[in-house]
Design an enzyme around this catalytic site. Structure first.
Site, PDB file in Angstrom:
ATOM      1  N   ARG A  23      -0.409  -9.219  13.333  1.00  0.00           N
ATOM      2  CA  ARG A  23      -0.954  -8.149  12.488  1.00  0.00           C
ATOM      3  C   ARG A  23      -1.829  -8.738  11.387  1.00  0.00           C
ATOM      4  O   ARG A  23      -2.837  -8.142  11.012  1.00  0.00           O
ATOM      5  CB  ARG A  23       0.181  -7.308  11.910  1.00  0.00           C
ATOM      6  CG  ARG A  23       0.824  -6.440  12.975  1.00  0.00           C
ATOM      7  CD  ARG A  23       2.160  -5.925  12.557  1.00  0.00           C
ATOM      8  NE  ARG A  23       2.065  -4.992  11.458  1.00  0.00           N
ATOM      9  CZ  ARG A  23       3.087  -4.666  10.679  1.00  0.00           C
ATOM     10  NH1 ARG A  23       4.267  -5.217  10.865  1.00  0.00           N
ATOM     11  NH2 ARG A  23       2.927  -3.793   9.731  1.00  0.00           N
ATOM     12  N   ARG A  51      -9.109   1.434   9.052  1.00  0.00           N
ATOM     13  CA  ARG A  51      -8.689   0.060   9.294  1.00  0.00           C
ATOM     14  C   ARG A  51      -9.748  -0.726  10.048  1.00  0.00           C
ATOM     15  O   ARG A  51      -9.554  -1.916  10.307  1.00  0.00           O
ATOM     16  CB  ARG A  51      -7.415   0.081  10.130  1.00  0.00           C
ATOM     17  CG  ARG A  51      -6.170  -0.347   9.387  1.00  0.00           C
ATOM     18  CD  ARG A  51      -5.068  -0.439  10.411  1.00  0.00           C
ATOM     19  NE  ARG A  51      -3.898  -1.110   9.933  1.00  0.00           N
ATOM     20  CZ  ARG A  51      -2.867  -0.499   9.355  1.00  0.00           C
ATOM     21  NH1 ARG A  51      -2.886   0.786   9.134  1.00  0.00           N
ATOM     22  NH2 ARG A  51      -1.817  -1.207   9.000  1.00  0.00           N
ATOM     23  N   LYS A  76       0.832  -1.218   0.000  1.00  0.00           N
ATOM     24  CA  LYS A  76       0.000   0.000   0.000  1.00  0.00           C
ATOM     25  C   LYS A  76       0.860   1.259   0.000  1.00  0.00           C
ATOM     26  O   LYS A  76       0.632   2.173  -0.782  1.00  0.00           O
ATOM     27  CB  LYS A  76      -0.899   0.042   1.255  1.00  0.00           C
ATOM     28  CG  LYS A  76      -1.823  -1.131   1.413  1.00  0.00           C
ATOM     29  CD  LYS A  76      -2.657  -1.006   2.686  1.00  0.00           C
ATOM     30  CE  LYS A  76      -1.844  -1.033   3.966  1.00  0.00           C
ATOM     31  NZ  LYS A  76      -1.156  -2.324   4.221  1.00  0.00           N
ATOM     32  N   ARG A 125      11.665  -2.249  10.976  1.00  0.00           N
ATOM     33  CA  ARG A 125      10.642  -1.744  11.889  1.00  0.00           C
ATOM     34  C   ARG A 125      10.433  -2.703  13.053  1.00  0.00           C
ATOM     35  O   ARG A 125      10.433  -3.912  12.863  1.00  0.00           O
ATOM     36  CB  ARG A 125       9.316  -1.567  11.128  1.00  0.00           C
ATOM     37  CG  ARG A 125       9.166  -0.172  10.545  1.00  0.00           C
ATOM     38  CD  ARG A 125       8.028  -0.080   9.585  1.00  0.00           C
ATOM     39  NE  ARG A 125       6.765  -0.602  10.103  1.00  0.00           N
ATOM     40  CZ  ARG A 125       5.616  -0.528   9.442  1.00  0.00           C
ATOM     41  NH1 ARG A 125       5.583   0.046   8.249  1.00  0.00           N
ATOM     42  NH2 ARG A 125       4.520  -1.020   9.945  1.00  0.00           N
ATOM     43  N   ARG A 182      11.594  -6.013   4.488  1.00  0.00           N
ATOM     44  CA  ARG A 182      11.327  -4.559   4.432  1.00  0.00           C
ATOM     45  C   ARG A 182      12.367  -3.796   5.251  1.00  0.00           C
ATOM     46  O   ARG A 182      12.704  -4.174   6.354  1.00  0.00           O
ATOM     47  CB  ARG A 182       9.920  -4.264   4.970  1.00  0.00           C
ATOM     48  CG  ARG A 182       9.670  -2.766   5.121  1.00  0.00           C
ATOM     49  CD  ARG A 182       8.218  -2.390   5.061  1.00  0.00           C
ATOM     50  NE  ARG A 182       7.412  -2.882   6.154  1.00  0.00           N
ATOM     51  CZ  ARG A 182       6.096  -2.699   6.235  1.00  0.00           C
ATOM     52  NH1 ARG A 182       5.445  -2.054   5.282  1.00  0.00           N
ATOM     53  NH2 ARG A 182       5.420  -3.195   7.252  1.00  0.00           N
TER      54      ARG A 182
HETATM   55  P1  ADP Z   1       1.415  -1.746   7.560  1.00  0.00           P
HETATM   56  O1  ADP Z   1       2.738  -1.601   6.935  1.00  0.00           O
HETATM   57  O2  ADP Z   1       1.175  -2.993   8.308  1.00  0.00           O
HETATM   58  O3  ADP Z   1       0.287  -1.488   6.651  1.00  0.00           O
HETATM   59  P2  ADP Z   1       1.222   0.776   9.038  1.00  0.00           P
HETATM   60  O4  ADP Z   1       2.492   1.497   8.945  1.00  0.00           O
HETATM   61  O5  ADP Z   1       0.071   1.244   8.224  1.00  0.00           O
HETATM   62  O6  ADP Z   1       1.482  -0.757   8.800  1.00  0.00           O
HETATM   63  O7  ADP Z   1       0.742   0.731  10.557  1.00  0.00           O
HETATM   64  C1  ADP Z   1       1.606   0.293  11.590  1.00  0.00           C
HETATM   65  C2  ADP Z   1       0.811   0.177  12.878  1.00  0.00           C
HETATM   66  O8  ADP Z   1       0.270   1.459  13.238  1.00  0.00           O
HETATM   67  C3  ADP Z   1      -0.394  -0.760  12.828  1.00  0.00           C
HETATM   68  O9  ADP Z   1      -0.057  -2.111  13.039  1.00  0.00           O
HETATM   69  C4  ADP Z   1      -1.269  -0.174  13.959  1.00  0.00           C
HETATM   70  O10 ADP Z   1      -0.769  -0.567  15.229  1.00  0.00           O
HETATM   71  C5  ADP Z   1      -1.021   1.325  13.825  1.00  0.00           C
HETATM   72  N1  ADP Z   1      -2.021   1.951  12.922  1.00  0.00           N
HETATM   73  C6  ADP Z   1      -1.778   2.586  11.742  1.00  0.00           C
HETATM   74  N2  ADP Z   1      -2.924   3.041  11.197  1.00  0.00           N
HETATM   75  C7  ADP Z   1      -3.921   2.681  12.057  1.00  0.00           C
HETATM   76  C8  ADP Z   1      -5.343   2.846  12.057  1.00  0.00           C
HETATM   77  N3  ADP Z   1      -5.988   3.468  11.034  1.00  0.00           N
HETATM   78  N4  ADP Z   1      -6.035   2.352  13.097  1.00  0.00           N
HETATM   79  C9  ADP Z   1      -5.426   1.745  14.127  1.00  0.00           C
HETATM   80  N5  ADP Z   1      -4.102   1.542  14.187  1.00  0.00           N
HETATM   81  C10 ADP Z   1      -3.347   2.007  13.163  1.00  0.00           C
HETATM   82  P1  ADP Z   2       2.368  -1.784   3.212  1.00  0.00           P
HETATM   83  O1  ADP Z   2       2.378  -0.277   3.175  1.00  0.00           O
HETATM   84  O2  ADP Z   2       1.140  -2.372   2.583  1.00  0.00           O
HETATM   85  O3  ADP Z   2       2.623  -2.335   4.571  1.00  0.00           O
HETATM   86  P2  ADP Z   2       4.938  -1.603   1.772  1.00  0.00           P
HETATM   87  O4  ADP Z   2       4.625  -0.700   0.620  1.00  0.00           O
HETATM   88  O5  ADP Z   2       5.732  -1.055   2.892  1.00  0.00           O
HETATM   89  O6  ADP Z   2       3.577  -2.290   2.297  1.00  0.00           O
HETATM   90  O7  ADP Z   2       5.645  -2.905   1.171  1.00  0.00           O
HETATM   91  C1  ADP Z   2       6.105  -3.965   2.036  1.00  0.00           C
HETATM   92  C2  ADP Z   2       7.481  -4.464   1.554  1.00  0.00           C
HETATM   93  O8  ADP Z   2       7.311  -5.146   0.293  1.00  0.00           O
HETATM   94  C3  ADP Z   2       8.497  -3.346   1.295  1.00  0.00           C
HETATM   95  O9  ADP Z   2       9.773  -3.846   1.647  1.00  0.00           O
HETATM   96  C4  ADP Z   2       8.390  -3.081  -0.201  1.00  0.00           C
HETATM   97  O10 ADP Z   2       9.622  -2.605  -0.748  1.00  0.00           O
HETATM   98  C5  ADP Z   2       8.047  -4.470  -0.749  1.00  0.00           C
HETATM   99  N1  ADP Z   2       7.127  -4.447  -1.909  1.00  0.00           N
HETATM  100  C6  ADP Z   2       6.116  -3.570  -2.169  1.00  0.00           C
HETATM  101  N2  ADP Z   2       5.465  -3.889  -3.325  1.00  0.00           N
HETATM  102  C7  ADP Z   2       6.084  -5.001  -3.809  1.00  0.00           C
HETATM  103  C8  ADP Z   2       5.893  -5.831  -4.983  1.00  0.00           C
HETATM  104  N3  ADP Z   2       4.924  -5.583  -5.862  1.00  0.00           N
HETATM  105  N4  ADP Z   2       6.719  -6.889  -5.142  1.00  0.00           N
HETATM  106  C9  ADP Z   2       7.695  -7.160  -4.218  1.00  0.00           C
HETATM  107  N5  ADP Z   2       7.934  -6.425  -3.108  1.00  0.00           N
HETATM  108  C10 ADP Z   2       7.140  -5.365  -2.897  1.00  0.00           C
END
Ligand code: ADP
Ligand code: ADP
Ligand code: ZN
Length: 214
Positions: free
Chosen positions: A171, A88, A13, A160, A127
């Protein structure tokens, strides 16, 4: 254009949201990034959020909703935004809906980046995040030119705290229980679109642009 990015943790995302923000010139709003910035700056909100984040749990709705409603007031949101990581939960989606309806607006697209659970742990363990500018890399799929250093700003890369395998499994469970129901919520509104998130990140991007338009 108001867009929501949906998908499991690690689905890509954030990666897509950053590319879309650059293409359409609208802000990328990541609640995870906002919480991490608060943790780094030692704020009260950051301390509260960290307790939940480190366990792989969601931060309580009321903390998230106030924060995001504030963010929408900023000037850069007047032409729309890309929401990454919000909403979420169903209560968050309802709060967003209500706030938008009050000003005669609504979400244009919810994009679900589909990646099966089997691929997620692999994605997350590779990541890496930049401590300086927040850029995201992957040791295998999106490596930096110099190992451990950000291509953009040269700062160090970190894993992270919540990307450890045991936390990732929590998660994923939280995602299936609390966030996946949003797919039905936005389908019912007729704005839900799905893309295959397992292909190369540039191909995922092209698929999303084909939906949103040039
Ligand atoms: P991911 O890479 O898993 O999509 P995020 O960076 O979006 O993770 O979020 C990391 C953490 O921050 C989540 O696991 C949660 O604990 C918290 N968080 C982020 N956005 C929200 C939300 N909209 N509601 C509740 N918790 C959130
Ligand atoms: P989210 O925001 O949904 O948690 P990220 O954008 O941080 O996810 O992506 C998670 C990990 O996967 C990162 O290390 C990113 O570089 C990698 N990644 C993202 N998109 C792809 C893809 N299409 N193929 C392989 N790796 C990916
Ligand atoms: Zn950087």
């Amino acid at each position: 254009m108001k867009i929501i990015m949906l998908g499991a943790p690690g689905a890509g995302k954030g990666t897509q949201a950053k590319m879309l923000a650059a293409k359409y010139d609208i802000p990328h709003i990541s609640t995870g990034d906002i919480f991490r910035a608060n943790i780094k700056n030692g704020t009260e909100l950051g301390a509260k959020a960290k307790e939940y984040m480190d366990k792989g749990l969601l931060v309580p709705d009321e903390l998230v909703v106030d924060l995001i409603m504030d963010r929408f007031q900023a000037d850069d949101c007047k032409n729309g935004y890309i929401l990454d990581g919000f909403p979420r939960t169903i209560p968050q989606a309802e709060a967003l809906d209500k706030a938008l309806a009050a000003v005669g607006e609504s979400i244009d697209y919810a994009i679900n980046v589909e990646v099966p659970d089997e691929n997620i742990v692999n994605r997350m363990s590779g990541r890496r995040a930049c401590v300086g500018c927040g850029a995201t890399y992957h040791i295998k799929y999106s490596p930096t030119k110099v190992e451990g250093k950000c291509d953009t700003c040269g700062a160090d890369l970190i894993i992270r705290d919540d990307d450890k395998p045991e936390t990732v499994l929590n998660r994923l469970n939280v995602y299936h229980e609390q966030t996946q129901p949003l797919i039905d919520f936005y389908s019912a509104k007729g704005v839900m679109k799905e893309v295959d998130g397992t292909v190369d990140m540039n191909d995922v991007f092209d698929a999303i642009v084909a939906i949103l338009g040039e």
